[in-house]
Design a protein around this motif. Structure first.
Motif, short mmCIF file in Angstrom:
data_model
loop_
_atom_site.label_atom_id
_atom_site.label_comp_id
_atom_site.label_asym_id
_atom_site.label_seq_id
_atom_site.Cartn_x
_atom_site.Cartn_y
_atom_site.Cartn_z
N LEU A 1 47.94 -34.74 -75.83
CA LEU A 1 48.01 -33.98 -77.07
C LEU A 1 47.46 -32.57 -76.93
N CYS A 2 46.53 -32.38 -76.01
CA CYS A 2 45.80 -31.12 -75.92
C CYS A 2 46.70 -29.89 -75.70
N GLY B 1 42.94 -41.04 -69.22
CA GLY B 1 42.13 -40.76 -68.02
C GLY B 1 42.32 -39.34 -67.52
N GLN B 2 43.09 -38.53 -68.26
CA GLN B 2 43.36 -37.15 -67.85
C GLN B 2 43.01 -36.20 -68.98
N ARG B 3 42.51 -35.04 -68.58
CA ARG B 3 42.15 -34.00 -69.54
C ARG B 3 42.92 -32.73 -69.15
N GLN B 4 43.91 -32.37 -69.95
CA GLN B 4 44.75 -31.20 -69.64
C GLN B 4 44.38 -30.05 -70.56
N GLN B 5 43.11 -29.79 -70.66
CA GLN B 5 42.59 -28.75 -71.53
C GLN B 5 42.41 -27.46 -70.75
N THR B 6 42.87 -26.35 -71.35
CA THR B 6 42.70 -25.05 -70.70
C THR B 6 41.84 -24.11 -71.52
N VAL C 1 37.77 -32.30 -79.25
CA VAL C 1 37.90 -33.70 -79.66
C VAL C 1 39.30 -34.22 -79.30
N ILE C 2 40.32 -33.40 -79.40
CA ILE C 2 41.67 -33.82 -79.00
C ILE C 2 41.71 -34.06 -77.49
N ALA C 3 41.08 -33.20 -76.72
CA ALA C 3 41.01 -33.40 -75.27
C ALA C 3 40.23 -34.67 -74.94
#
Length: 116
Positions: free
Chosen positions: A75-76, A106-111, A96-98
Motif C-alpha cells: 500500500l505504501c 514482510g516487505q517495506r517499500q517506503q521511500t 503506519v501504512i508502511a
C-alpha cells in the motif's frame, strides 16, 4: 503480541491518523462507487476513501472471521503518491501504512518519511 493483535492496533492507528488529518469522512460514498474493479478503486474513490470504506472494513472482517490475511500487499507506494501534496504532516500516516505492509508481507517499500 501476536500478528492479529498488532494488525488491530495498526488499523486503529491508521483510522486515528486519517481522522487527525481530516481525511476521514462522516458519510460513505454511494454504494456503486465501492464496486469498482480497479486497484484501490482509483476510478471512483480517493485513496483515503478506499482505506476507510474498503481496506479497513475488509481486513477487520478477515480478522473477526479468523480468515487468512493477505501476504502480498504493498500500500505504501500508492499512499506516498496519493498523499504527496500534504507534505511532511503526512509522515505518521505513511509510516503506519508502511508498518501494515511490513507486518503482512514482510516487505517495506517506503521511500518517504522513513522512521530511523
Amino acid at each position: 503480541m501476536n500478528k492479529n493483535q498488532q494488525l488491530v492496533n495498526l488499523l486503529t492507528h491508521l483510522e486515528a491518523q486519517l481522522q487527525t488529518l481530516s481525511l476521514w469522512q462522516k458519510h460513505a460514498p454511494e454504494p456503486e462507487r465501492l464496486l469498482s474493479t480497479q486497484p484501490f478503486c482509483v476510478d471512483t474513490l480517493t485513496f483515503e476513501q478506499w482505506l476507510q470504506f474498503i481496506f479497513i472494513p475488509k481486513i477487520s472482517a478477515m480478522l473477526a472471521a479468523n480468515s487468512p490475511l493477505p501476504t502480498q500487499i504493498s500500500l505504501c507506494p500508492m499512499a506516498e503518491e496519493s498523499f504527496k501534496a500534504h507534505g511532511d504532516k503526512i509522515a505518521a500516516l505513511i509510516n503506519v501504512i508502511a508498518d501494515i505492509d511490513e507486518l503482512l508481507s514482510g516487505q517495506r517499500q517506503q521511500t518517504l518519511y522513513c522512521q530511523s
